[in-house]
Design an enzyme around this catalytic site. Structure first.
Site, PDB file in Angstrom:
ATOM      1  N   GLY A 101       0.815  -1.216   0.000  1.00  0.00           N
ATOM      2  CA  GLY A 101       0.000   0.000   0.000  1.00  0.00           C
ATOM      3  C   GLY A 101       0.847   1.263   0.000  1.00  0.00           C
ATOM      4  N   THR A 221       5.209   1.529   5.728  1.00  0.00           N
ATOM      5  CA  THR A 221       3.805   1.177   5.910  1.00  0.00           C
ATOM      6  C   THR A 221       3.175   2.144   6.890  1.00  0.00           C
ATOM      7  OG1 THR A 221       2.142  -0.383   6.676  1.00  0.00           O
ATOM      8  CG2 THR A 221       4.310  -0.688   7.630  1.00  0.00           C
ATOM      9  N   ASP A 223       0.839   1.464   8.636  1.00  0.00           N
ATOM     10  CA  ASP A 223       0.396   0.700   9.809  1.00  0.00           C
ATOM     11  C   ASP A 223       1.365   0.822  10.988  1.00  0.00           C
ATOM     12  OD1 ASP A 223      -1.555  -0.032   8.102  1.00  0.00           O
ATOM     13  OD2 ASP A 223      -1.169  -2.177   8.142  1.00  0.00           O
ATOM     14  N   LYS A 266     -25.849  15.533  18.299  1.00  0.00           N
ATOM     15  CA  LYS A 266     -26.894  14.540  18.012  1.00  0.00           C
ATOM     16  C   LYS A 266     -26.355  13.235  17.447  1.00  0.00           C
ATOM     17  CE  LYS A 266     -28.068  16.235  13.440  1.00  0.00           C
ATOM     18  NZ  LYS A 266     -28.802  17.188  12.686  1.00  0.00           N
ATOM     19  N   TYR A 267     -25.053  13.180  17.115  1.00  0.00           N
ATOM     20  CA  TYR A 267     -24.539  11.954  16.495  1.00  0.00           C
ATOM     21  C   TYR A 267     -23.434  11.302  17.306  1.00  0.00           C
ATOM     22  CZ  TYR A 267     -26.742  13.281  12.068  1.00  0.00           C
ATOM     23  OH  TYR A 267     -27.637  13.607  11.097  1.00  0.00           O
ATOM     24  N   ARG A 276      -3.985  -2.808   9.275  1.00  0.00           N
ATOM     25  CA  ARG A 276      -4.521  -4.135   8.982  1.00  0.00           C
ATOM     26  C   ARG A 276      -4.626  -5.007  10.227  1.00  0.00           C
ATOM     27  NH1 ARG A 276      -4.036  -6.791   4.138  1.00  0.00           N
ATOM     28  NH2 ARG A 276      -2.159  -5.666   3.584  1.00  0.00           N
ATOM     29  N   ARG A 560      -3.607   7.634   3.591  1.00  0.00           N
ATOM     30  CA  ARG A 560      -2.514   6.964   2.900  1.00  0.00           C
ATOM     31  C   ARG A 560      -2.035   7.805   1.718  1.00  0.00           C
ATOM     32  NH1 ARG A 560      -3.569   0.711   1.281  1.00  0.00           N
ATOM     33  NH2 ARG A 560      -4.106   1.664  -0.680  1.00  0.00           N
TER      34      ARG A 560
HETATM   35  P1  FBP Z   1       1.001  -2.041   3.595  1.00  0.00           P
HETATM   36  O1  FBP Z   1       1.242  -2.895   4.805  1.00  0.00           O
HETATM   37  O2  FBP Z   1       1.275  -2.714   2.333  1.00  0.00           O
HETATM   38  O3  FBP Z   1       1.744  -0.737   3.717  1.00  0.00           O
HETATM   39  O4  FBP Z   1      -0.526  -1.633   3.533  1.00  0.00           O
HETATM   40  C1  FBP Z   1      -1.208  -1.328   4.679  1.00  0.00           C
HETATM   41  C2  FBP Z   1      -2.649  -0.996   4.427  1.00  0.00           C
HETATM   42  O5  FBP Z   1      -2.822   0.371   4.159  1.00  0.00           O
HETATM   43  C3  FBP Z   1      -3.490  -1.442   5.600  1.00  0.00           C
HETATM   44  O6  FBP Z   1      -3.594  -0.441   6.560  1.00  0.00           O
HETATM   45  C4  FBP Z   1      -4.779  -1.824   4.953  1.00  0.00           C
HETATM   46  O7  FBP Z   1      -5.419  -2.837   5.675  1.00  0.00           O
HETATM   47  C5  FBP Z   1      -4.355  -2.368   3.631  1.00  0.00           C
HETATM   48  O8  FBP Z   1      -3.163  -1.718   3.312  1.00  0.00           O
HETATM   49  C6  FBP Z   1      -5.357  -2.135   2.557  1.00  0.00           C
HETATM   50  O9  FBP Z   1      -4.980  -2.855   1.436  1.00  0.00           O
HETATM   51  P2  FBP Z   1      -5.462  -2.558  -0.033  1.00  0.00           P
HETATM   52  O10 FBP Z   1      -4.661  -1.373  -0.505  1.00  0.00           O
HETATM   53  O11 FBP Z   1      -5.090  -3.764  -0.786  1.00  0.00           O
HETATM   54  O12 FBP Z   1      -6.911  -2.276   0.000  1.00  0.00           O
END
Ligand code: FBP
Length: 688
Positions: A101, A221, A223, A266-267, A276, A560
């Site tokens: 990603g 990443t 993440d 209200k929300y 991930r 991202r």
């Molecule tokens: P990477 O580990 O490859 O950097 O990607 C992380 C991520 O952004 C996660 O946070 C997310 O779950 C996943 O990619 C989403 O994957 P996709 O781009 O295939 O929808």
């Protein structure tokens, strides 16, 4: 020429509709500071023997040529030996690929590498492989030029060369990659990726070792789950790049929701944030925004239900929080806030939370195994053969039947099948979704927030019926309303409320409808049964009846793709420079990193971390594979403990204001944005 055609030529219109705006120009021309090690003409490597690793025998066996690599410190030198100079400045062909990603800052890794390579030898070439690892296997590459690189400096995304999730994981794919390296006469290949991609980089380094192609990894990443320590806990890489930006981008939007939520009151905003598996992003978002409630997956897995732990027995169901229990905890927060008049808030749920919920994790592991087994033993794939949910469920039912006839078949039994059939269809579909090429479960595609919300809504309904979920009425408002209607508040107060006298008044649990309100008033001697409820009383009652209104949000792809923070711009540019130093000094099988990210910039130290010693055996797609271990949130870390200690404050289930924090937007040059992730600052303080 029509009026609009004329308008389109107007200089002001041309300026405001141009793709290149001031912000982009500022980004493209910004020069991130460089670490001390890069201020000299050359850089060399110094082995840092104090860092040690526990080596997995399988890694020793599979990666013999790179397993003994040491951590290397990058040091600047002005006048090294002539042989060092010659080696450093030789003409090179370097290939770089993005894998997985997008993560903000990736372009600066390329820019740093490109600048350093061209500075060392203007004849050197840097190739960008297109669309991720497929570009390596298919030799789809572009030679990068000043124009291309300059257009993307400090700019988010991986747009320059794109990315992909292919994996170079068998002999054929390795052979294709070696062929490409040969055709392009590559001296080095740089893999910018997450844990799986750096694992891939180690295997490529081994495979290409005798071809003389160096392979270097870069920790990417959002993440934040590539964090490296040695066996003694010394931090070598505190955080992958892109994490700070994504967290700041999510936090910016979520903080806006906090403002909106506490304005129109209200929300409940339910925010799923990417990550991930690990909940690092959610943790940082909590620190950045002080959102009303944030759940951390690792914390839920760490939960122990002490009531189930009877002496001398082991009840495994006592460990880890169930989905049902989680929904109860959420409801508790909602109900407590409503009691002080706050029937709104912002709830943050990490994308990977289900991974930490015991019962779901078991389903994921079992289904991973079933799908992997099926794909292994058939020419077609599970998802091709069973495209509809019904077909998949039929197949699972057959497996459950098989388990009754064959006691050795335990992966899917009747109980699993019954439990699985009891969950909503959309969630079943989610759990059965196709795994990616690394065998990973696609959490981002599952509507986790809906699953949790469904349970929360059900339980809130029960609490409403029990009279426990009520909106607290401020006593001044109550008194004013009654007096305005000519009624004595002190007479009606004890009849209506269970806590008359407090600042926020809670209608008695038994009063849950107009009928029960009438009964209470009659019983309290406030009116005969035949009378109509006085209008001010009815008004107060209606205000106390909660409705649970929600808005669902997913924060992932937006953050991202955000332009990087100053921290990520600087971090990644220096990672690019580090990559070149590692290559120029002959290293392979190392991952570029910057130590001391948690301190001031002048203490940042570029290093190379050996990848092979980070590998261990893990179950992937039903079989054991050698991979880099993901770093999940340490519930004993200072960052998590701070969040835990401030949870009650941020829940703000007491009269008065909420405790939201506004991180502001991502800015490149101005001061004001904190200069590194709060998680890093807190964890570093904890280690002092
Ligand atoms: P990477 O580990 O490859 O950097 O990607 C992380 C991520 O952004 C996660 O946070 C997310 O779950 C996943 O990619 C989403 O994957 P996709 O781009 O295939 O929808």
């Amino acid at each position: 020429m029509s009026r609009i055609e004329e308008m389109l030529k107007h200089p002001q219109v041309l300026k405001v509709t141009d793709n290149v705006n001031e912000e982009l120009i500022e980004r493209r021309t910004y020069k991130p500071p460089i670490c001390n090690a890069f201020s000299d003409s050359y850089s060399i490597l110094e082995p840092a023997d104090e860092f040690e690793f526990d080596i997995d025998p399988e890694a020793m066996h599979k990666l013999p040529n790179i397993i003994r690599n040491k951590v290397q410190r990058v040091k600047g030198v002005d006048c090294p030996d002539e042989s060092v100079k010659a080696q450093y400045s030789k003409k090179r062909n370097i290939g770089i690929v993005f894998s997985g990603g997008p993560s903000p800052g990736g372009h600066n890794v390329i820019a740093g590498l490109y600048d350093a390579a061209k500075k060392a030898n203007p004849q050197s070439k840097v190739y960008g492989f297109l669309m991720g690892p497929d570009g390596i296997m298919e030799n789809e590459a572009v030679e990068l030029t000043d124009d291309v690189v300059n257009a993307y400096r400090n700019v988010g995304g991986f747009t320059m060369i794109k990315t992909g999730r292919a994996k170079i994981d068998n002999d054929k794919k390795m052979a294709l990659s070696r062929e490409t390296a040969k055709e392009l006469k590559l001296d080095a290949l740089v893999v910018v990726g997450g844990d799986d991609s750096n694992t891939n980089a180690a295997f490529l380094a081994q495979e290409m070792f005798h071809d003389g192609v160096q392979v270097i990894g870069v920790p990417k990443t959002i993440d934040g789950d590539i964090q490296v320590r040695d066996r003694n806990g010394n931090v070598l890489c505190a955080m992958s790049f892109g994490f700070h930006t994504a967290a700041r981008a999510f936090a910016g939007s979520i903080s806006n929701l906090c403002t909106d939520g506490s304005s129109d009151v209200k929300y409940w905003h339910i925010c799923k944030v990417m990550g991930r598996v690990a909940s690092h992003l959610a943790l940082e978002v909590a620190l950045q925004t002080h959102a009303t409630m944030t759940f951390i997956g690792e914390d839920l897995a760490d939960y122990t239900d002490v009531r189930r732990l009877k002496e001398g027995t082991t009840d495994y169901t006592a460990f880890g929080m169930t989905l049902r229990h989680l929904s109860r905890v959420i409801c508790d927060g909602i109900v407590r806030r409503a009691a002080v008049g706050k029937n709104y808030g912002v709830l943050v749920i990490p994308e990977g939370v289900l991974e930490f919920i015991n019962e779901i994790q078991i389903f994921i592991i079992k289904l991973n195994t079933i799908i992997a087994e099926y794909n292994k033993s058939h020419d077609t794939t599970f998802h091709a053969d069973f495209s509809k949910l019904k077909d998949k469920l039929d197949y699972l039912r057959k497996l459950a039947e098989r388990s009754e006839e064959d006691r050795t078949f335990t992966v899917w039994n009747r109980r699993d099948d019954d439990l699985f059939n009891a969950i909503p269809g959309f969630f079943q579909e989610g759990l059965l979704m196709e795994r990616d090429s690394h065998g990973n479960f696609p959490f981002s595609q599952v509507e986790t927030e809906k699953v949790i919300l469904g349970l929360v809504q059900d339980y809130l309904k029960t609490l409403r019926e029990r009279g426990e979920y009520k909106v607290g009425i401020h006593r001044d408002y109550y008194k004013k309303t009654l007096k305005k209607g000519g009624l004595d508040p002190d007479f009606y107060g004890p009849i209506l409320f269970k806590n008359y006298g407090d600042e926020y008044l809670k209608v008695k649990p038994a009063i849950i409808s107009v009928r029960t309100l009438t009964q209470a008033l009659v019983k309290g001697g406030a009116m005969p049964e035949s009378d109509k409820i006085p209008a001010p009383i009815e008004k107060i009652y209606k205000k106390s009846v909660p409705s649970f209104n929600t808005q669902l949000h997913f924060y992932g792809y937006d953050g991202r793709g955000s332009d990087p923070t100053r921290f990520d711009c600087t971090y990644t540019y220096n990672l690019g420079l580090t990559v070149f130093s590692l290559i120029a000094n002959g290293a392979s099988g190392l991952m570029a990193a910057i130590r001391n990210l948690e301190t001031d910039f002048d203490k940042w130290e570029p290093v190379g971390i050996p990848i092979a010693p980070l590998m261990h055996l893990e179950e992937r797609g039903g079989k054991l594979s050698l991979v880099i271990e993901k770093s999940i949130v340490d519930v004993n870390s200072t960052a998590f403990q701070v969040v835990k200690a401030l949870r009650e404050k941020w829940l703000a289930a007491f009269p008065g204001d909420d405790n939201y924090r506004h991180p502001g937007s991502i800015r490149l040059c101005e001061q004001g944005e904190e200069d590194r992730p709060i998680t890093l600052t807190l964890n570093a303080l904890g280690r002092e």
